[in-house]
Design a protein around this motif. Structure first.
Motif, PDB file in Angstrom:
ATOM      1  N   CYS A  42       0.860  -1.183   0.000  1.00 33.40           N
ATOM      2  CA  CYS A  42       0.000   0.000   0.000  1.00 33.40           C
ATOM      3  C   CYS A  42       0.895   1.231   0.000  1.00 33.40           C
ATOM      4  CB  CYS A  42      -0.897  -0.007   1.230  1.00 33.40           C
ATOM      5  SG  CYS A  42      -1.786   1.553   1.469  1.00 33.40           S
ATOM      6  N   SER A  44       0.341   4.082   0.927  1.00 35.73           N
ATOM      7  CA  SER A  44       0.157   4.958   2.077  1.00 35.73           C
ATOM      8  C   SER A  44       0.707   4.349   3.361  1.00 35.73           C
ATOM      9  CB  SER A  44      -1.334   5.286   2.242  1.00 35.73           C
ATOM     10  OG  SER A  44      -1.528   6.111   3.358  1.00 35.73           O
ATOM     11  N   CYS A  45       0.274   3.110   3.693  1.00 35.10           N
ATOM     12  CA  CYS A  45       0.665   2.526   4.988  1.00 35.10           C
ATOM     13  C   CYS A  45       1.720   1.428   4.867  1.00 35.10           C
ATOM     14  CB  CYS A  45      -0.569   1.984   5.703  1.00 35.10           C
ATOM     15  SG  CYS A  45      -1.271   0.524   4.913  1.00 35.10           S
ATOM     16  N   CYS A  55      -4.538   0.097   0.220  1.00 35.12           N
ATOM     17  CA  CYS A  55      -5.276  -1.002   0.839  1.00 35.12           C
ATOM     18  C   CYS A  55      -6.706  -0.539   1.172  1.00 35.12           C
ATOM     19  CB  CYS A  55      -4.557  -1.470   2.104  1.00 35.12           C
ATOM     20  SG  CYS A  55      -4.591  -0.249   3.428  1.00 35.12           S
ATOM     21  N   CYS A  58      -6.883   2.273   3.847  1.00 34.82           N
ATOM     22  CA  CYS A  58      -6.507   3.616   3.368  1.00 34.82           C
ATOM     23  C   CYS A  58      -7.540   4.118   2.355  1.00 34.82           C
ATOM     24  CB  CYS A  58      -5.106   3.594   2.759  1.00 34.82           C
ATOM     25  SG  CYS A  58      -3.820   3.318   3.999  1.00 34.82           S
TER      26      CYS A  58
HETATM   27 ZN   LIG Z   1      -2.888   1.281   3.391  1.00 34.74          ZN
END
Ligand SMILES: [Zn+2]
Length: 231
Positions: A42, A44-45, A55, A58
């Motif tokens: 992902c 972002s995370c 994901c 997110c």
């Molecule tokens: Zn994520």
């Protein structure tokens, strides 16, 4: 004696089909091996994710902009003031363009996506982000003559190797059918990095340091593709 071409054609066709099938199988195996060795994370995370970009957790944190919003700037309203009511920002400082639309609020996840697309070679994010933009800008794209990616100065294009607006525009083109015309605008002066600047500061810098050479008729209806930073 004249050779009979039929036998060679009859052998060549199955051979070509087998070769193509073999290549596809190899490509699938290579992708599978790569997915096992280097699972997609992902953006972002950094948790492993199936498919594109972000994901499920997110994705749920992305704030997609829906009506009501300012019909000029696309800024979301906290309450519905009625049809055709402009935002205070649009009244106080009318923009040069007729209408703008934004796909999502520029919060943590969106900022990470934009940064990854622009500065980390994550062009794989462009198809999904372009789909969100095509959905948000549907009414602008209807009847548009062309889709114009916001151009990079050639020095920045050389350093970055691609124009993220062009990648987004090609995705929007696939969704909307409006053709991309990347050649009609040219940035003739470079701007400095705009990270950390406010919207007003970016606009001032754009006016002061950028010029475009329009090469299309001035009354053409065009939609520009760039990632909005509405927050
Ligand atoms: Zn994520």
């Amino acid at each position: 004696m004249e050779a009979d071409p039929a036998p060679s054609r009859s052998i060549a066709a199955p051979l070509r089909a087998a070769w193509t099938a073999g290549r596809h199988a190899l490509a699938r195996a290579a992708r599978l091996a790569l997915d096992i060795a280097l699972p997609t994370l992902c953006v972002s995370c950094r948790e492993p994710v199936d498919g594109e970009g972000v994901c499920a957790a997110c994705w749920a944190r992305l704030s997609f902009i829906e009506r009501p919003y300012c019909p000029r700037l696309g800024i979301p309203f906290v309450y519905d003031p009625g049809p055709d009511m402009l935002s205070m920002e649009a009244i106080a400082s009318p923009p040069a363009y007729q209408r703008a639309r934004a796909a999502v609020r520029y919060d943590d996840v969106a900022r990470t996506l934009v940064h990854a697309l622009k500065y980390q070679d994550r062009t794989d994010l462009a198809p999904a982000m372009g789909r969100w933009m095509a959905r948000a800008g549907g009414e602008l794209l209807t009847g548009a003559d062309m889709l114009i990616p916001v151009p990079l100065h050639w020095r920045r294009a050389w350093r970055r190797r691609y124009n993220q607006s062009g990648a987004l525009a090609r995705s929007i083109e696939r969704q909307s059918g409006v053709k991309v015309r990347g050649e009609v605008l040219r940035r003739v002066r470079a701007t400095e990095q705009q990270i950390g600047l406010s919207r007003a500061q970016r606009a001032t810098m754009c006016r002061a340091h950028s010029r475009y050479l329009p090469t299309v008729r001035p009354r053409c209806r065009a939609a520009a593709s760039s990632w909005s930073t509405t927050s």
